[in-house]
Design a protein around this motif. Structure first.
Motif, PDB file in Angstrom:
ATOM      1  N   ASP A  55     -19.709 -18.590 -32.763  1.00 11.51           N
ATOM      2  CA  ASP A  55     -20.839 -19.279 -33.399  1.00 11.51           C
ATOM      3  C   ASP A  55     -21.261 -20.511 -32.613  1.00 11.51           C
ATOM      4  OD1 ASP A  55     -20.682 -17.366 -35.397  1.00 11.51           O
ATOM      5  OD2 ASP A  55     -19.632 -18.676 -36.812  1.00 11.51           O
ATOM      6  N   PHE A  56     -20.277 -21.258 -32.121  1.00  9.58           N
ATOM      7  CA  PHE A  56     -20.566 -22.466 -31.342  1.00  9.58           C
ATOM      8  C   PHE A  56     -21.357 -22.128 -30.075  1.00  9.58           C
ATOM      9  CE2 PHE A  56     -19.144 -25.562 -28.057  1.00  9.58           C
ATOM     10  CZ  PHE A  56     -19.757 -26.693 -28.579  1.00  9.58           C
ATOM     11  N   SER A  74     -23.166 -19.501 -29.579  1.00  5.65           N
ATOM     12  CA  SER A  74     -24.494 -19.050 -30.000  1.00  5.65           C
ATOM     13  C   SER A  74     -25.417 -20.226 -30.267  1.00  5.65           C
ATOM     14  CB  SER A  74     -24.389 -18.182 -31.256  1.00  5.65           C
ATOM     15  OG  SER A  74     -23.704 -16.992 -30.980  1.00  5.65           O
ATOM     16  N   GLU A  75     -24.889 -21.265 -30.916  1.00  5.81           N
ATOM     17  CA  GLU A  75     -25.692 -22.460 -31.175  1.00  5.81           C
ATOM     18  C   GLU A  75     -26.103 -23.143 -29.879  1.00  5.81           C
ATOM     19  OE1 GLU A  75     -23.802 -25.134 -33.979  1.00  5.81           O
ATOM     20  OE2 GLU A  75     -23.275 -23.459 -35.281  1.00  5.81           O
ATOM     21  N   GLU A 120     -28.933 -21.274 -28.468  1.00  6.24           N
ATOM     22  CA  GLU A 120     -30.154 -21.476 -29.254  1.00  6.24           C
ATOM     23  C   GLU A 120     -30.874 -22.778 -28.889  1.00  6.24           C
ATOM     24  OE1 GLU A 120     -29.225 -21.195 -33.418  1.00  6.24           O
ATOM     25  OE2 GLU A 120     -28.576 -19.109 -33.226  1.00  6.24           O
ATOM     26  N   VAL A 121     -30.104 -23.803 -28.507  1.00  2.35           N
ATOM     27  CA  VAL A 121     -30.729 -25.076 -28.149  1.00  2.35           C
ATOM     28  C   VAL A 121     -31.084 -25.135 -26.666  1.00  2.35           C
ATOM     29  CG1 VAL A 121     -29.677 -26.356 -30.054  1.00  2.35           C
ATOM     30  CG2 VAL A 121     -28.545 -26.317 -27.819  1.00  2.35           C
TER      31      VAL A 121
END
Length: 113
Positions: A80-81, A83-84, A87-88
């Motif tokens: 998840d980290f 992926s974040e 995303e940024v």
């Protein structure tokens, strides 16, 4: 088949037969028999202990066809980290720069304790 899978993952993790047996709290001869498929139906409790020591899901020992099972298990939180970060707009080549920054912050925090 289960035995072959256990031996394969054990070797990838760098454990000797004795080390895995000790950590899983089973005898070396019992583990050897499992790996050589002489004992083809170990108990669920034993399989869970072996999976925990090898840091894999139980399914990784039972399903030799799974591609994911041949890789090291990654915690969902890390997935998840990353992926974040993507995303940024974070690029892989930028990670080394941020790693240095994180190490510096960690060093500062340790000094102030």
């Amino acid at each position: 088949m289960i035995g072959k899978r256990i031996a394969e993952i054990r070797k990838k993790r760098g454990y000797t037969l004795s080390e895995l047996a000790d950590l899983a709290k089973i005898s070396k001869s019992y583990l050897s028999n499992i790996e050589r498929n002489l004992h083809k139906n170990p108990s669920l409790e034993i399989m869970i202990r072996i999976a925990e020591v090898l840091n894999v899901e139980l399914a990784a020992l039972l399903n030799p066809g799974s591609v994911q099972n041949t890789e090291f298990s990654i915690e969902q939180e890390w997935v998840d980290f990353v992926s974040e970060l993507k995303e940024v707009g974070m690029e892989k080549d930028q990670l080394k720069q941020y790693k240095l920054l994180i190490e510096f912050i960690k060093w500062q925090n340790e000094r102030s304790e």
